[in-house]
Design an enzyme around this catalytic site. Structure first.
Site, PDB file in Angstrom:
ATOM      1  N   GLU A  53       0.850  -1.224   0.083  1.00 35.07           N
ATOM      2  CA  GLU A  53      -0.178   0.027   0.103  1.00 35.07           C
ATOM      3  C   GLU A  53       0.832   1.145  -0.073  1.00 35.07           C
ATOM      4  O   GLU A  53       0.625   2.120  -0.791  1.00 35.07           O
ATOM      5  CB  GLU A  53      -0.688   0.060   1.294  1.00 35.07           C
ATOM      6  CG  GLU A  53      -1.811  -1.156   1.356  1.00 35.07           C
ATOM      7  CD  GLU A  53      -1.343  -2.379   2.103  1.00 35.07           C
ATOM      8  OE1 GLU A  53      -2.010  -2.919   2.800  1.00 35.07           O
ATOM      9  OE2 GLU A  53      -0.366  -2.686   2.125  1.00 35.07           O
ATOM     10  N   CYS A  78      -2.596  -4.035   7.151  1.00 36.80           N
ATOM     11  CA  CYS A  78      -2.047  -3.929   8.481  1.00 36.80           C
ATOM     12  C   CYS A  78      -2.340  -2.963   9.522  1.00 36.80           C
ATOM     13  O   CYS A  78      -2.677  -1.782   8.869  1.00 36.80           O
ATOM     14  CB  CYS A  78      -0.629  -4.153   8.773  1.00 36.80           C
ATOM     15  SG  CYS A  78       0.382  -3.081   8.040  1.00 36.80           S
ATOM     16  N   CYS A  87      -0.468   0.321   7.755  1.00 35.31           N
ATOM     17  CA  CYS A  87      -1.008   0.660   6.430  1.00 35.31           C
ATOM     18  C   CYS A  87      -2.161   1.262   6.353  1.00 35.31           C
ATOM     19  O   CYS A  87      -2.736   2.055   5.781  1.00 35.31           O
ATOM     20  CB  CYS A  87      -0.729  -0.561   5.412  1.00 35.31           C
ATOM     21  SG  CYS A  87       0.937  -0.868   4.984  1.00 35.31           S
ATOM     22  N   THR A 198      19.907 -38.616   7.036  1.00 33.38           N
ATOM     23  CA  THR A 198      20.116 -37.730   5.799  1.00 33.38           C
ATOM     24  C   THR A 198      21.504 -37.174   5.964  1.00 33.38           C
ATOM     25  O   THR A 198      22.266 -37.352   5.109  1.00 33.38           O
ATOM     26  CB  THR A 198      18.944 -37.126   5.405  1.00 33.38           C
ATOM     27  OG1 THR A 198      17.856 -37.892   5.337  1.00 33.38           O
ATOM     28  CG2 THR A 198      19.199 -36.173   4.243  1.00 33.38           C
ATOM     29  N   ASP A 202      24.450 -38.202   3.513  1.00 37.64           N
ATOM     30  CA  ASP A 202      24.821 -37.422   2.423  1.00 37.64           C
ATOM     31  C   ASP A 202      25.395 -36.011   2.724  1.00 37.64           C
ATOM     32  O   ASP A 202      26.012 -35.424   1.660  1.00 37.64           O
ATOM     33  CB  ASP A 202      23.266 -36.772   1.604  1.00 37.64           C
ATOM     34  CG  ASP A 202      22.561 -37.847   1.279  1.00 37.64           C
ATOM     35  OD1 ASP A 202      23.262 -39.109   0.939  1.00 37.64           O
ATOM     36  OD2 ASP A 202      21.155 -37.824   1.147  1.00 37.64           O
ATOM     37  N   ARG A 209      21.766 -22.810  -3.982  1.00 35.28           N
ATOM     38  CA  ARG A 209      22.987 -22.446  -5.010  1.00 35.28           C
ATOM     39  C   ARG A 209      22.668 -22.493  -6.275  1.00 35.28           C
ATOM     40  O   ARG A 209      23.369 -21.797  -6.821  1.00 35.28           O
ATOM     41  CB  ARG A 209      23.915 -23.546  -4.690  1.00 35.28           C
ATOM     42  CG  ARG A 209      24.305 -23.832  -3.106  1.00 35.28           C
ATOM     43  CD  ARG A 209      25.423 -24.834  -2.960  1.00 35.28           C
ATOM     44  NE  ARG A 209      24.945 -26.149  -3.512  1.00 35.28           N
ATOM     45  CZ  ARG A 209      24.201 -26.948  -2.868  1.00 35.28           C
ATOM     46  NH1 ARG A 209      23.518 -26.541  -1.766  1.00 35.28           N
ATOM     47  NH2 ARG A 209      23.970 -28.042  -3.369  1.00 35.28           N
ATOM     48  N   GLU A 283      13.086 -32.474   3.396  1.00 38.47           N
ATOM     49  CA  GLU A 283      13.691 -33.256   2.709  1.00 38.47           C
ATOM     50  C   GLU A 283      14.188 -34.782   2.933  1.00 38.47           C
ATOM     51  O   GLU A 283      14.768 -35.433   2.021  1.00 38.47           O
ATOM     52  CB  GLU A 283      14.809 -32.503   1.930  1.00 38.47           C
ATOM     53  CG  GLU A 283      14.575 -31.062   1.333  1.00 38.47           C
ATOM     54  CD  GLU A 283      15.508 -30.547   0.715  1.00 38.47           C
ATOM     55  OE1 GLU A 283      16.769 -31.240   0.053  1.00 38.47           O
ATOM     56  OE2 GLU A 283      15.516 -29.306   0.299  1.00 38.47           O
ATOM     57  N   GLY A 285      14.766 -37.977   5.919  1.00 37.07           N
ATOM     58  CA  GLY A 285      14.958 -39.075   5.204  1.00 37.07           C
ATOM     59  C   GLY A 285      13.500 -39.788   5.206  1.00 37.07           C
ATOM     60  O   GLY A 285      12.426 -39.133   5.803  1.00 37.07           O
ATOM     61  N   LEU A 289       9.693 -38.386   6.873  1.00 32.75           N
ATOM     62  CA  LEU A 289       8.541 -38.295   5.848  1.00 32.75           C
ATOM     63  C   LEU A 289       7.396 -39.070   6.263  1.00 32.75           C
ATOM     64  O   LEU A 289       6.390 -38.677   6.346  1.00 32.75           O
ATOM     65  CB  LEU A 289       9.117 -38.492   4.378  1.00 32.75           C
ATOM     66  CG  LEU A 289      10.034 -37.549   3.796  1.00 32.75           C
ATOM     67  CD1 LEU A 289      10.687 -38.463   2.424  1.00 32.75           C
ATOM     68  CD2 LEU A 289       9.609 -36.160   3.451  1.00 32.75           C
TER      69      LEU A 289
END
Length: 348
Positions: A53, A78, A87, A198, A202, A209, A283, A285, A289
């Site tokens: 706004e 707001c 705002c 994980t 890994d 990136r 993400e 493991g 999940l």
């Protein structure tokens, strides 16, 4: 109503330009119209910066037209002092006589108060214009503040026969392009979470990136017994990392340890919400999940399937029941995105 929808659509277009730069704030667009013509427009560009706004009002060349104009804004203005002044108060000061709002703000410090402030000052306020589109635009922000937990996106890659990898072996399913797409999704989240397994397998960096990003998401690890290797990048690269564990509290350099019941998603999701995290990418493991899927604590799932056949290994989660909203292909790899139409909230 047709005219109101026309200008609200423009406000929605503008709001999307803030994607990836404004969270944990919502994406908001604003348009100012005088005599059927747009005389000003703006969007929330960056967290901590001026709201949509304010940017719209500042873009108007002839401020004398403001008391004769209508403002269209995708989310209720707001009414509280945060990083910026209210705002709604600014709109009252500029004497804008008519304000058309897409949806009211679910955030407790705003909800309904901005509309009330405008109406108490004599402005005509219309709400609910293109409400479904405005809700969809900020589904992460709205889920977080209605369910009091982050919006949860589950993400995994799997072989054609349903395996995530092999024990002790790093298997890459993504192509360069699908990896870039995944980093784009990372850039749109406040935090990324993995389990200690994980990290051990890994040694991920969990940074953005391969996509231009305004900021890096917070890295989060579930590590109940503090078993992750001490040389892990998440512990040594001096970027902020939050480790939920069952052992200790404290801060060591850029790493914060929080003692919490790591087996209870409700506990650490509530803590993330309390830290202002409104969107979370999980993400892996497989155990993490599966735990969230079993608890119904997910809002979106992004599953990449490669043509590779492993013939055995770590079984990927079964695709959850949800609404398929997108299917993308790159070469032989497919990415399916599902959304959960059942919201599981944290009771307070």
């Amino acid at each position: 109503m047709e005219i109101d929808e026309r200008f609200m659509r423009r406000a929605l277009q503008l709001a999307r330009l803030g994607q990836g730069a404004v969270s944990p704030n919502p994406m908001v667009g604003a348009v100012i119209v005088h005599d059927g013509q747009i005389i000003g427009e703006g969007y929330h560009r960056q967290w901590g910066g001026p709201h949509a706004e304010v940017n719209a009002v500042n873009s108007v060349a002839d401020k004398r037209l403001l008391p004769l104009s209508t403002m269209y804004v995708t989310l209720e203005p707001c009414s509280h002092y945060g990083k910026t002044p209210p705002c709604a108060e600014m709109l009252v000061r500029e004497r804008i006589p008519r304000v058309v709002v897409g949806i009211t703000d679910p955030f407790a410090r705003v909800s309904g108060r901005g509309v009330k402030m405008l109406r108490d000052a004599g402005a005509e306020v219309v709400t609910g214009v293109l409400a479904d589109e405005c809700l969809a635009l900020n589904r992460r922000f709205i889920t977080a503040h209605t369910c009091r937990r982050p919006y949860i996106m589950l993400k995994w890659a799997q072989s054609a026969d349903g395996y995530m990898g092999r024990e002790g072996e790093k298997v890459v399913f993504s192509t360069d392009v699908t990896m870039m797409w995944m980093h784009r999704e990372r850039s749109r989240c406040d935090a990324i979470l993995v389990g200690a397994g994980t990290v051990a397998a890994d040694d991920p960096s969990l940074t953005v990136r391969r996509w231009c990003a305004a900021r890096q998401p917070l890295r989060v690890v579930l590590d109940g017994r503090l078993s992750m290797p001490l040389g892990s990048r998440l512990l040594t690269d001096e970027l902020p990392t939050l480790i939920y564990n069952n052992v200790k509290d404290g801060k060591e350099g850029s790493v914060e340890y929080v003692r919490i019941d790591t087996s209870s998603p409700m506990a650490w999701l509530a803590d993330l919400y309390g830290r202002g995290i409104t969107s979370l990418m999980v993400e892996g493991g497989a155990c993490v999940l599966d735990g969230l899927l079993g608890a119904g604590m997910w809002d979106e799932a992004r599953i990449e399937t490669a043509a590779t056949v492993l013939g055995g290994g770590i079984t990927a989660p079964a695709a959850p029941r949800g609404i398929v909203v997108a299917s993308e292909w790159h070469g032989a790899n497919s990415i399916t995105t599902l959304v959960n139409d059942v919201k599981t909230c944290i009771e307070v």
